[in-house]
Design an enzyme around this catalytic site. Structure first.
Site, PDB file in Angstrom:
ATOM      1  N   SER A 184       0.652  -1.430   0.092  1.00  0.00           N
ATOM      2  CA  SER A 184      -0.295   0.147  -0.143  1.00  0.00           C
ATOM      3  C   SER A 184       0.480   0.769  -0.296  1.00  0.00           C
ATOM      4  O   SER A 184       0.277   1.981  -0.486  1.00  0.00           O
ATOM      5  CB  SER A 184      -0.784  -0.230   1.207  1.00  0.00           C
ATOM      6  OG  SER A 184      -0.553   0.441   1.848  1.00  0.00           O
ATOM      7  N   LYS A 228      -6.233   4.147   8.323  1.00  0.00           N
ATOM      8  CA  LYS A 228      -5.961   4.968   7.688  1.00  0.00           C
ATOM      9  C   LYS A 228      -5.869   6.411   7.943  1.00  0.00           C
ATOM     10  O   LYS A 228      -5.092   7.107   7.843  1.00  0.00           O
ATOM     11  CB  LYS A 228      -5.132   4.580   6.637  1.00  0.00           C
ATOM     12  CG  LYS A 228      -4.719   3.228   6.789  1.00  0.00           C
ATOM     13  CD  LYS A 228      -4.036   3.057   5.067  1.00  0.00           C
ATOM     14  CE  LYS A 228      -3.577   1.459   4.921  1.00  0.00           C
ATOM     15  NZ  LYS A 228      -3.155   0.490   3.240  1.00  0.00           N
TER      16      LYS A 228
END
Length: 813
Positions: A718, A761
């Site tokens: 990611s 996140k």
């Protein structure tokens, strides 16, 4: 009784001196030494101690329990000056205050050898009978009896009287014969009788030790003619011999008819009788088997279980109780009897009540609550259906375990938590076979037995932390437990019979999905429990944490009050977590400080202000976490990561120096992240012309990519667009915006691929002070899961290709 006391009361005769039915003394408070009495005069006055159910003969030594008030008064008044008393048997044992007419007129003079006072007030006298006495008129009746006494002489025939000698020898022979018929009498008694040459002593010895009535013994005591006394004893002794011979004959006849099995039964009964006498009586195996059989029937055990238990119970009758196998069988059958084969709790189908319980116990988590209500609704409409196994997935401290407790409360079921973290033995789930020493069922069966119902709610905590080694894989054993189509016949190795687990509601918890084995994850429906925003933490602290900690520390709302700014100070400066565990610990520290002040006598309300919080918690306890960069830099990008504890930001740093085109990767990065760095480097080199980068530069410089916090392992794809952006910034000399963070996987074609953990996140970016977040276009659907607070304070920009990323992230020069 001490050794000294024991020696004092050893009788010269062969049998134990008779007492009056009470237990022997156990504690000595005072003692009297043996003294030799003076010659007895013709008439004297002695204190009289009435005896109940006991006739004493000269030379006997016995312990007497003294409990009647008059007798205790006698002891206290006469001792220690006078150690001789008159001992006379009373005619009626029930008479508490005997008078002259209630006593026999012949007794014995007693010499007190020892006095022992018991804690309960009873006095024990160790007395030796001396000689016969006749009781004359009483000279005192209160508080105890005193009477005139005179010796009672015995008419003894001459030693050469043949009739007298024959009677004496016959009495001694009969006594020896009784010894042979009575194996319980010690061997020392034979030697005592053989060496005894005094006819009067022999007659008194036998009269005091044969089992006859008190009236018969009293007649022997009163008899003045020694010859007639011997004949009386001989007659009673002969009856005892006849009874003993008949008992011996019957015993031999019965033993001759015994088979080996009957002999074992007889010996076992004898052993039980001995154990009863010693206070060590054991439970009869037949009785215990019947009790266990009854318990199994009451538990409603299925036929298959009853057959298995009956097989073991039959073995129980042939196994000695002292054998280890006996306890193994009993433990096994008791386990079967304790299991709730038919016992269950009735579900409460009130969904409004369930919603109220969830709202009471948890703040926010609306999506999670909605899914739980749907789960309960399906169970209400189809109680016998196969419900899915729920698994709450989220960082620590967000309330996963308490959600399971809330489900149990809403249904009215019992709840238990089974921690699976770190277990490596398959037997923890399936149990041990009974062939092993210390075998026991698996933890699931043990919890069901402890709860006592077959339909509890069992929380399987930390399923992502199950290990495996040479003892097996516990996660594989859980496959059967968590499969609704198989667990109705779950067989624990210890039980070795099926138990229906289909009525149990299993709920798992995990911190991250990757740690849950794929086959196990396939059997569970994952419900993500996200971390909390700062606003949510504030509300949780105000509504749940602060009231709970005030109560636990003995404080009331009037004694301590937390300002909102104080709670915000704790959240922002002293915690950095997705959940609220650390927040509650910090609040507890402040409450302890307030409680200490109250204990010192401080009156009035104490307000927890930001200054008080900083004073109590100090600077050393401040949470150290990453924050947004103070300014925009070249080659430094803010990325986002998903961790087991929630989300976090990470910085990707890139630098270059003269070299030959080498690529150095550091920061304890994993293989997947290392490949992302190599792919990002290749992508930037392939797009050098679009980025206005001289292609010759790549061959003349070495590049070093580093991800700080090198002590923490990092992996995953990611960070791909963040690495690409850092390299593009490095070679184009354009700074990267410090208020922007990004996440997304990159391909060699420059396409941004979707990733997971968008909400976690995003919350990490919000905590770090980020105002704009770049996410893959494919993750746009996840924005609805992000709390409103985060969406209001941050701007989310979906991107599809790396060009969009660079346009938004790089600052033109």
């Amino acid at each position: 009784m001490s050794q000294e006391e024991h020696n004092l009361i050893q009788p010269a005769e062969w049998a134990k001196a008779p007492g009056i039915g009470e237990q022997p003394p156990t504690q000595e408070n005072s003692s009297l030494s043996r003294q030799t009495s003076d010659p007895v005069g013709s008439v004297e006055v002695l204190p009289i101690l009435p005896l109940r159910g006991l006739v004493l003969f000269p030379a006997m030594v016995v312990p007497l329990n003294v409990a009647r008030p008059s007798a205790l008064k006698l002891v206290d008044s006469e001792l220690p000056e006078n150690k001789q008393i008159g001992l006379v048997t009373q005619k009626d044992e029930q008479q508490e205050r005997p008078e002259l007419g209630d006593l026999y007129h012949v007794g014995v003079r007693g010499q007190i050898l020892k006095l022992i006072r018991q804690p309960d007030g009873v006095v024990v006298l160790i007395i030796q009978a001396m000689n016969r006495i006749e009781i004359g008129p009483f000279v005192q009746t209160e508080p105890y009896l005193r009477a005139e006494v005179r010796p009672r002489e015995t008419a003894t025939p001459p030693e050469d009287d043949t009739e007298f000698r024959a009677a004496f020898n016959n009495l001694r022979s009969s006594a020896l014969k009784l010894l042979e018929l009575s194996p319980e009498i010690p061997d020392q008694a034979r030697a005592a009788l053989v060496n005894l040459e005094n006819p009067e002593q022999l007659a008194d010895l036998m009269a005091g030790n044969i089992a006859i009535d008190v009236s018969q013994k009293q007649a022997m005591l009163e008899e003045a003619s020694l010859l007639r006394r011997i004949r009386m004893v001989q007659e009673a002794l002969q009856r005892q011999i006849e009874i003993a011979e008949l008992q011996q004959k019957l015993r031999k006849d019965v033993e001759g008819q015994f088979s080996d099995t009957q002999r074992r039964v007889y010996l076992r009964e004898q052993l039980k009788a001995i154990q009863r006498e010693l206070g060590e009586e054991d439970v009869d195996s037949g009785d215990q088997a019947e009790q266990l059989r009854k318990r199994l029937q009451e538990a409603g055990a299925p036929e298959l279980v009853m057959k298995a238990a009956e097989k073991e119970l039959k073995r129980l009758g042939h196994v000695p109780t002292a054998s280890p196998e006996y306890s193994v069988i009993v433990s096994y059958v008791e386990m079967l009897a304790d299991l709730p084969w038919n016992k269950s709790t009735e579900d409460d189908g009130d969904l409004s009540k369930a919603q109220a319980i969830l709202d009471r116990d948890h703040y926010g988590l609306e999506k999670v609550k909605r899914r739980i209500i749907e789960f309960l609704a399906v169970r209400k409409l189809n109680p016998g259906g196969r419900s899915p196994i729920l698994c709450f997935l989220g960082p620590p401290g967000v309330g996963k375990t308490s959600l399971g407790q809330s489900i149990a409360d809403a249904l009215g079921r019992k709840f238990s938590r089974i921690s699976l973290g770190g277990i490596r033995d398959e037997a923890e789930i399936r149990g041990h076979r009974r062939t092993y020493i210390g075998a026991m069922p698996g933890r699931i069966i043990q919890e069901i037995r402890r709860l006592g119902v077959r339909n509890p709610v069992l929380m399987l905590d930390e399923v992502d932390k199950i290990g495996a080694d040479i003892r097996g894989d516990p996660s594989s054993a859980l496959l059967e437990v968590l499969d609704p189509r198989q667990n109705n016949t779950f067989v624990d190795r210890y039980l070795d019979v099926p138990f229906d687990l289909s009525h149990v509601i299993f709920i798992g918890t995990a911190n991250y999905a990757e740690g849950v084995p794929a086959p196990l994850r396939d059997r569970m429906e994952t419900i993500t429990v996200p971390g909390y925003t700062e606003l949510e933490k504030m509300r949780i602290a105000q509504q749940y944490l602060v009231p709970r900690q005030l109560q636990e520390h003995g404080l009331s709302q009037d004694q301590c009050r937390f300002e909102e700014e104080a709670l915000r100070t704790i959240i922002q400066e002293y915690t950095y977590e997705a959940g609220v565990r650390e927040l509650e610990r910090r609040i507890a520290a402040v409450c302890r400080s307030v409680a200490a002040e109250k204990a010192r006598g401080v009156h009035g309300e104490i307000i927890a202000t930001p200054a008080l919080v900083r004073t109590v918690l100090g600077n050393s306890a401040r949470s150290v976490h990453e924050q947004r960069l103070p300014r925009s830099l070249i080659g430094v990008v803010t990325g986002l990561a998903y961790t087991p504890t929630g989300g976090d930001i990470l910085f990707v740093e890139a630098t270059r120096y003269p070299g030959k085109g080498g690529l150095l990767l550091t920061g304890q990065v994993g293989d997947v992240m290392r490949e992302s760095m190599q792919a990002a480097y290749s992508l930037v080199r392939s797009r050098a012309k679009e980025l206005a980068i001289d292609p010759e530069t790549f061959g003349q410089t070495d590049v070093h990519i580093h991800v700080p916090s090198g002590g923490i392992p990092k992996d995953g794809p990611s960070a791909g667009i963040a690495i690409t952006t850092a390299l593009a910034s490095l070679f184009s000399a354009k700074p990267v915006r410090n208020d922007l963070a990004m996440t997304g996987e990159i391909t060699l074609r420059g396409v941004v691929l979707p990733i997971g953990g968008v909400k976690e996140k995003s919350l990490a970016a919000l905590r770090a002070g980020i105002t704009e977040v770049l996410i893959p276009k494919a993750n746009e659907k996840d924005l609805e899961e992000i709390p409103i607070e985060a969406r209001q304070k941050m701007q989310f920009r979906p991107v599809e290709i790396i060009d969009e990323v660079l346009d938004l992230a790089l600052i033109p020069q």
